[in-house]
Design a protein around this motif. Structure first.
Motif, PDB file in Angstrom:
ATOM      1  N   VAL A   1       0.801  -1.197   0.029  1.00  0.00           N
ATOM      2  CA  VAL A   1      -0.105   0.112   0.061  1.00  0.00           C
ATOM      3  C   VAL A   1       0.857   1.168   0.021  1.00  0.00           C
ATOM      4  CG1 VAL A   1      -1.673   1.294   1.503  1.00  0.00           C
ATOM      5  CG2 VAL A   1      -1.826  -1.093   1.173  1.00  0.00           C
TER       6      VAL A   1
ATOM      7  N   SER B   1      -9.182  -7.396  -2.811  1.00  0.00           N
ATOM      8  CA  SER B   1      -8.903  -7.095  -1.475  1.00  0.00           C
ATOM      9  C   SER B   1     -10.221  -6.417  -0.994  1.00  0.00           C
ATOM     10  CB  SER B   1      -7.589  -6.179  -1.484  1.00  0.00           C
ATOM     11  OG  SER B   1      -7.441  -5.728  -0.262  1.00  0.00           O
TER      12      SER B   1
ATOM     13  N   THR C   1      -9.438  -3.936   0.652  1.00  0.00           N
ATOM     14  CA  THR C   1      -9.318  -2.259   0.323  1.00  0.00           C
ATOM     15  C   THR C   1     -10.244  -1.780  -0.651  1.00  0.00           C
ATOM     16  OG1 THR C   1      -7.131  -3.412   0.117  1.00  0.00           O
ATOM     17  CG2 THR C   1      -7.089  -1.114  -0.316  1.00  0.00           C
TER      18      THR C   1
ATOM     19  N   TYR D   1      -2.665   1.216  -5.062  1.00  0.00           N
ATOM     20  CA  TYR D   1      -2.954  -0.201  -4.850  1.00  0.00           C
ATOM     21  C   TYR D   1      -4.609  -0.508  -4.599  1.00  0.00           C
ATOM     22  CZ  TYR D   1      -3.783  -4.595  -2.668  1.00  0.00           C
ATOM     23  OH  TYR D   1      -4.062  -5.908  -2.464  1.00  0.00           O
TER      24      TYR D   1
ATOM     25  N   ASN E   1      -7.723  -9.719   5.836  1.00  0.00           N
ATOM     26  CA  ASN E   1      -5.843  -9.576   6.203  1.00  0.00           C
ATOM     27  C   ASN E   1      -5.359 -11.043   6.231  1.00  0.00           C
ATOM     28  OD1 ASN E   1      -6.858  -6.818   6.635  1.00  0.00           O
ATOM     29  ND2 ASN E   1      -4.816  -6.815   7.521  1.00  0.00           N
TER      30      ASN E   1
ATOM     31  N   GLN F   1       5.671  -4.641   5.893  1.00  0.00           N
ATOM     32  CA  GLN F   1       4.714  -3.626   5.968  1.00  0.00           C
ATOM     33  C   GLN F   1       3.768  -4.309   6.957  1.00  0.00           C
ATOM     34  OE1 GLN F   1       4.649  -0.490   4.530  1.00  0.00           O
ATOM     35  NE2 GLN F   1       7.005  -1.217   4.326  1.00  0.00           N
ATOM     36  N   ASN F   2       3.236  -5.596   6.817  1.00  0.00           N
ATOM     37  CA  ASN F   2       1.844  -6.120   7.391  1.00  0.00           C
ATOM     38  C   ASN F   2       2.219  -6.457   8.815  1.00  0.00           C
ATOM     39  OD1 ASN F   2       1.593  -7.669   4.262  1.00  0.00           O
ATOM     40  ND2 ASN F   2       0.274  -5.915   5.079  1.00  0.00           N
ATOM     41  N   LEU F   3       1.254  -6.420   9.804  1.00  0.00           N
ATOM     42  CA  LEU F   3       1.132  -6.523  11.244  1.00  0.00           C
ATOM     43  C   LEU F   3       1.744  -7.839  11.684  1.00  0.00           C
ATOM     44  CD1 LEU F   3       0.648  -5.576  13.886  1.00  0.00           C
ATOM     45  CD2 LEU F   3      -1.581  -6.658  13.694  1.00  0.00           C
TER      46      LEU F   3
ATOM     47  N   MET G   1       6.449  -0.913  15.742  1.00  0.00           N
ATOM     48  CA  MET G   1       5.837   0.525  16.076  1.00  0.00           C
ATOM     49  C   MET G   1       4.217   0.084  15.814  1.00  0.00           C
ATOM     50  SD  MET G   1       6.764   3.497  16.669  1.00  0.00           S
ATOM     51  CE  MET G   1       8.257   3.668  16.040  1.00  0.00           C
TER      52      MET G   1
ATOM     53  N   TYR H   1       0.835   1.691  14.915  1.00  0.00           N
ATOM     54  CA  TYR H   1       0.725   2.863  14.403  1.00  0.00           C
ATOM     55  C   TYR H   1      -0.675   3.521  14.991  1.00  0.00           C
ATOM     56  CZ  TYR H   1       4.222   1.435  10.822  1.00  0.00           C
ATOM     57  OH  TYR H   1       5.444   0.881  10.299  1.00  0.00           O
TER      58      TYR H   1
ATOM     59  N   CYS I   1      -6.174   0.424  15.461  1.00  0.00           N
ATOM     60  CA  CYS I   1      -7.034  -0.306  14.287  1.00  0.00           C
ATOM     61  C   CYS I   1      -7.722  -1.710  14.450  1.00  0.00           C
ATOM     62  CB  CYS I   1      -6.254  -0.261  13.217  1.00  0.00           C
ATOM     63  SG  CYS I   1      -5.838   1.865  12.485  1.00  0.00           S
TER      64      CYS I   1
ATOM     65  N   ARG J   1      -8.860  -5.017  12.548  1.00  0.00           N
ATOM     66  CA  ARG J   1      -8.982  -5.759  11.047  1.00  0.00           C
ATOM     67  C   ARG J   1      -9.461  -7.337  11.363  1.00  0.00           C
ATOM     68  NH1 ARG J   1      -7.652  -1.338  10.003  1.00  0.00           N
ATOM     69  NH2 ARG J   1      -6.184  -0.457   8.696  1.00  0.00           N
TER      70      ARG J   1
ATOM     71  N   ARG K   1      -0.600   5.491  10.617  1.00  0.00           N
ATOM     72  CA  ARG K   1       0.057   5.312   9.352  1.00  0.00           C
ATOM     73  C   ARG K   1      -0.922   5.947   8.262  1.00  0.00           C
ATOM     74  NH1 ARG K   1       1.420  -0.653   7.414  1.00  0.00           N
ATOM     75  NH2 ARG K   1      -0.793  -1.029   7.431  1.00  0.00           N
TER      76      ARG K   1
ATOM     77  N   ASP L   1      -4.511   4.514   6.576  1.00  0.00           N
ATOM     78  CA  ASP L   1      -5.005   3.254   7.446  1.00  0.00           C
ATOM     79  C   ASP L   1      -6.268   3.410   7.478  1.00  0.00           C
ATOM     80  OD1 ASP L   1      -2.339   2.191   9.678  1.00  0.00           O
ATOM     81  OD2 ASP L   1      -3.293   1.249   8.081  1.00  0.00           O
TER      82      ASP L   1
HETATM   83  C1  WQD Z   1      -2.956  -3.928   9.636  1.00  0.00           C
HETATM   84  C2  WQD Z   1      -3.085  -2.920  10.994  1.00  0.00           C
HETATM   85  C3  WQD Z   1      -1.429  -1.002  10.673  1.00  0.00           C
HETATM   86  C4  WQD Z   1       2.332  -3.099  10.852  1.00  0.00           C
HETATM   87  C5  WQD Z   1      -3.185  -4.078   3.636  1.00  0.00           C
HETATM   88  C6  WQD Z   1      -3.736  -4.039   2.426  1.00  0.00           C
HETATM   89  C7  WQD Z   1      -4.561  -5.181   2.162  1.00  0.00           C
HETATM   90  C8  WQD Z   1      -3.768  -6.400   2.301  1.00  0.00           C
HETATM   91  C9  WQD Z   1      -3.176  -6.545   3.648  1.00  0.00           C
HETATM   92  C10 WQD Z   1      -3.024  -7.165   0.380  1.00  0.00           C
HETATM   93  C11 WQD Z   1      -2.970  -1.526  10.809  1.00  0.00           C
HETATM   94  C12 WQD Z   1      -0.729  -1.931  11.822  1.00  0.00           C
HETATM   95  C13 WQD Z   1       1.108  -2.938  10.884  1.00  0.00           C
HETATM   96  C14 WQD Z   1       3.132  -2.440  11.859  1.00  0.00           C
HETATM   97  C15 WQD Z   1       1.001  -1.591  12.894  1.00  0.00           C
HETATM   98  N1  WQD Z   1      -2.879  -6.428   1.341  1.00  0.00           N
HETATM   99  N2  WQD Z   1       0.460  -2.248  11.759  1.00  0.00           N
HETATM  100  N3  WQD Z   1       2.631  -1.726  12.816  1.00  0.00           N
HETATM  101  O1  WQD Z   1      -2.899  -2.108   5.992  1.00  0.00           O
HETATM  102  O2  WQD Z   1      -4.838  -3.512   6.843  1.00  0.00           O
HETATM  103  O3  WQD Z   1      -4.003  -4.151   5.000  1.00  0.00           O
HETATM  104  O4  WQD Z   1      -2.523  -5.531   3.810  1.00  0.00           O
HETATM  105  O5  WQD Z   1      -3.601  -8.183  -0.138  1.00  0.00           O
HETATM  106  O6  WQD Z   1      -5.218  -5.024   0.683  1.00  0.00           O
HETATM  107  O7  WQD Z   1      -4.430  -2.798   2.578  1.00  0.00           O
HETATM  108  O8  WQD Z   1      -2.640  -4.512   6.770  1.00  0.00           O
HETATM  109  O9  WQD Z   1      -1.048  -5.712   8.233  1.00  0.00           O
HETATM  110  O10 WQD Z   1      -0.390  -3.493   6.843  1.00  0.00           O
HETATM  111  O11 WQD Z   1      -1.636  -3.329   8.920  1.00  0.00           O
HETATM  112  O12 WQD Z   1       0.577  -0.988  13.556  1.00  0.00           O
HETATM  113  O13 WQD Z   1       4.338  -2.671  11.697  1.00  0.00           O
HETATM  114  O14 WQD Z   1      -1.539  -3.277  11.831  1.00  0.00           O
HETATM  115  O15 WQD Z   1      -1.425   0.212  11.253  1.00  0.00           O
HETATM  116  O16 WQD Z   1      -3.696  -0.831  11.497  1.00  0.00           O
HETATM  117  P1  WQD Z   1      -3.625  -3.446   6.023  1.00  0.00           P
HETATM  118  P2  WQD Z   1      -1.203  -4.302   7.770  1.00  0.00           P
END
Ligand code: WQD
Length: 351
Positions: A88, A126, A128, A151, A180, A199-201, A217, A219, A230, A232, A296, A299
């Motif tokens: 993203v 997604s 999204t 994205y 997710n 990037q993903n949690l 971190m 976010y 947040c 999910r 972030r 989000d």
């Molecule tokens: C989840 C939550 C972050 C990392 C995206 C795409 C979606 C799919 C999955 C592809 C949010 C928080 C994250 C970190 C955090 N992608 N976080 N610290 O953004 O919901 O979805 O990825 O298919 O289409 O939109 O997923 O896992 O990045 O974030 O606090 O180091 O975790 O802020 O609230 P997201 P994510």
């Protein structure tokens, strides 16, 4: 049952879906340009299934190379299209890269599907596409709002392109909107291999816990949610994989009521970031080193699925819990660490 062409077969969801398809008797062909995936994952798929996977290292943005795959495999009866860029944040920094890659590859693939009259097409979409939903849980009829990123736009536009194709061709299509994806195959032979810093949690949690990242971190904890972080809907990658096989079977059995149907693939449970961290700490026994940071950009505050349509129509029954997600993700992270010589120090990056 003809052959199923899986694009992005070396990727996270693609590889787990190939395992599930083979376990249900399908012959699979994988295509992946490995620009963001490691071909070693297919070795893991072969180890789990005992089957050799026919694979093409092709960039779907090259029409002639894509067309050649269909020419050489006249018995392709279905395509499951995963291959796309999906970061993203990167899409915000470099929108044209995302529009060019994700849309050109899709259009090339659809041109071949149309030319060869491929009966079935399943698209990796997604949640999204919903943007920031006004109410949760989200159903397939929840209005699509402005996407939060380029994205997200490529997924919204991809759905529209497929919808229009379906109206004017004999290909039956299904759009699967993932919430997710997380977790890993219970064998720990395959799993997620993020390129560079995740990037993903969930991979951010496991890489911090194993010491690959010094600290994680969170976010933002000032959102209007029960604990300020947040919300999910985390869905196990193996549950996602089974939904793809069920989608192909559903189309083969001519059960679809229209040329293009949409399904949400989520657990149906909304989990906050802090609750996910607590679940991981409980499962792993590891105290996670994290701190609360700024929000972030892009989000969504809270989203989770109403998954009744996929359950009732596809007969989909997600089996893995949040605890299973954390346990399998942690076991996989430990495997990656133990076999760093095999997977390379940067995991997803090629050796
Ligand atoms: C989840 C939550 C972050 C990392 C995206 C795409 C979606 C799919 C999955 C592809 C949010 C928080 C994250 C970190 C955090 N992608 N976080 N610290 O953004 O919901 O979805 O990825 O298919 O289409 O939109 O997923 O896992 O990045 O974030 O606090 O180091 O975790 O802020 O609230 P997201 P994510």
């Amino acid at each position: 049952m003809g052959k199923i062409l899986v694009t992005g077969g070396c990727g996270y969801i693609g590889s787990h879906t190939i395992v599930n398809l083979i376990e249900h008797g399908y012959d699979v062909i994988s295509v992946d340009n490995n620009s963001r995936s490691n071909p070693i994952i297919l070795k893991g798929v072969e180890q789990i299934t005992g089957k050799k996977i026919k694979t093409y290292k092709v960039d779907l943005c090259n029409f002639d190379d894509t067309f050649a795959i269909f020419q050489e495999n006249a018995d392709i009866s279905g395509v499951i299209h995963f291959a796309a860029y999906k970061a993203v944040g990167e899409s915000v920094e470099n929108p044209l890269l995302y529009f060019e890659n994700n849309l050109t590859s899709l259009i090339n693939l659809l041109k071949c599907v149309q030319e060869f009259h491929t009966p079935h097409f399943v698209f990796s979409s997604s949640c999204t596409v919903y943007g920031n939903p006004d109410e949760v849980p989200v159903t397939e009829n929840t209005p699509l709002k402005t996407a939060e990123s380029p994205y997200g736009y490529t997924k919204q536009m991809g759905e529209q392109i497929i919808n229009e194709l379906a109206k004017s061709s004999d290909t039956q299509c299904i759009l699967l909107r993932y919430f997710n994806p997380a977790g890993a195959h219970p064998s720990s032979i395959i799993g997620e291999m993020p390129l560079g810093r995740p990037q993903n949690l969930v991979p951010a949690i496991t890489q911090t816990a194993i010491g690959r990242l010094p600290k994680m971190m969170v976010y933002g904890n000032d959102y209007d949610t029960r604990d300020g972080s947040c919300i999910r809907d985390y869905i196990h990658v193996c549950d996602l994989a089974s939904a793809h096989t069920l989608s192909i079977q559903y189309l083969e059995e001519l059960k679809n009521s229209s040329q293009c149907e949409v399904f949400n693939l989520g657990s149906g449970n909304g989990i906050s970031v802090l609750e996910a961290i607590t679940a991981f700490e409980k499962i792993s026994g590891v105290k996670l080193n994290y701190e609360i940071g700024p929000r972030r950009p892009g989000d969504v505050i809270a989203t989770f699925a109403n998954n009744n349509l996929a359950k009732q129509t596809l007969g989909w029954n997600p089996k893995f819990s949040l605890e299973d997600i954390m346990a399998t993700a942690w076991k996989w992270e430990q495997r990656l660490k133990a076999d760093e010589t095999v997977f390379g120090s940067q995991y997803g990056e090629l050796n």
